[in-house]
Design a protein around this motif. Structure first.
Motif, PDB file in Angstrom:
ATOM      1  N   GLU A   1       0.832  -1.208   0.000  1.00  0.00           N
ATOM      2  CA  GLU A   1       0.000   0.000   0.000  1.00  0.00           C
ATOM      3  C   GLU A   1       0.867   1.259   0.000  1.00  0.00           C
ATOM      4  OE1 GLU A   1      -3.336   2.019   2.933  1.00  0.00           O
ATOM      5  OE2 GLU A   1      -3.040  -0.147   2.981  1.00  0.00           O
TER       6      GLU A   1
ATOM      7  N   LYS B   1       1.076   4.017  -3.035  1.00  0.00           N
ATOM      8  CA  LYS B   1       0.827   5.435  -2.789  1.00  0.00           C
ATOM      9  C   LYS B   1       2.011   6.281  -3.256  1.00  0.00           C
ATOM     10  CE  LYS B   1      -0.562   8.723   0.740  1.00  0.00           C
ATOM     11  NZ  LYS B   1      -0.119   9.770  -0.107  1.00  0.00           N
TER      12      LYS B   1
ATOM     13  N   ASN C   1       2.001   6.451  -7.012  1.00  0.00           N
ATOM     14  CA  ASN C   1       0.972   7.395  -7.465  1.00  0.00           C
ATOM     15  C   ASN C   1       1.426   8.843  -7.251  1.00  0.00           C
ATOM     16  OD1 ASN C   1      -0.667   5.272  -8.196  1.00  0.00           O
ATOM     17  ND2 ASN C   1      -1.866   5.322  -6.313  1.00  0.00           N
ATOM     18  N   ASP C   2       2.091   9.107  -6.119  1.00  0.00           N
ATOM     19  CA  ASP C   2       2.606  10.454  -5.855  1.00  0.00           C
ATOM     20  C   ASP C   2       3.652  10.852  -6.893  1.00  0.00           C
ATOM     21  OD1 ASP C   2       0.940  10.687  -3.672  1.00  0.00           O
ATOM     22  OD2 ASP C   2       2.509  10.289  -2.186  1.00  0.00           O
TER      23      ASP C   2
END
Length: 197
Positions: free
Chosen positions: A175, A179, A182-183
């Motif tokens: 996870e 994240k 994606n950032d």
């Protein structure tokens, strides 16, 4: 006739005792090999756990670097509105995501069966022949095998605990990595949008 029958019985006892000695030697050797394999497994699991922690630290550092890059990029004021409007929509977090996970206790073996403990002075087998070193060896092999099985039980519990720890950690790490990825994508897209061509 009785002498022949007695000799045949003694021969059968000798053959059976020899087979028992060989069998207990094989059992002992297998137990020793299994213990060594268990130790290697624990060692590799510990190294794997360390690698997972290193990956988590690296992902966390990347998240911090993204946040720092965002702050530095906002100082550049490439498109005139960079600081006020472009970067405000970019949400970057540098803290690792940690969630509490429940452990399905019904599928986890928390305790191994306890071995039957004999008095160390009592023989494990019933001696049939007087002064027979083979029977003493059988007894010693079985005692040593019992000790190794106790060690294997502890190794199995340790392996189970380490696997539980890693199985709980992997989804959190996944996870966190997703994240961070994606950032990175959002920051890259934002830079492309605001950078003059």
């Amino acid at each position: 006739m009785a002498t022949r029958e007695l000799a045949a019985i003694e021969h059968d006892i000798d053959v059976t005792t020899d087979k028992s000695v060989a069998a207990t030697r094989n059992i002992l050797n297998t137990a020793i090999d299994t213990k060594q394999l268990g130790i290697k497994t624990v060692t590799k699991l510990v190294k794997q756990g360390e690698q997972l922690e290193n990956i988590a630290n690296t992902v966390e550092i990347i998240g911090v670097d993204i946040k720092h890059s965002r702050q530095e990029a906002s100082k550049l004021d490439l498109c005139g509105c960079w600081c006020r409007c472009c970067c405000q929509g970019l949400n970057v977090s540098s803290k690792p995501v940690r969630t509490a996970r429940s452990r399905p206790s019904e599928t986890v073996v928390n305790r191994q069966p306890v071995a039957f403990k004999n008095d160390p002075q009592d023989p494990i087998i019933k001696f049939v022949l007087d002064n027979d070193d083979r029977e003493v060896e059988i007894d010693q092999n079985l005692r040593e095998t019992g000790k190794i099985l106790d060690d294997l039980s502890e190794l199995a519990i340790g392996i189970g605990d380490e696997l539980d720890r890693q199985n709980e950690y992997i989804p959190e790490l996944t996870e966190q990595a997703t994240k961070t990825s994606n950032d990175i994508e959002a920051a890259t897209a934002h830079l492309k949008k605001c950078t003059p061509v």
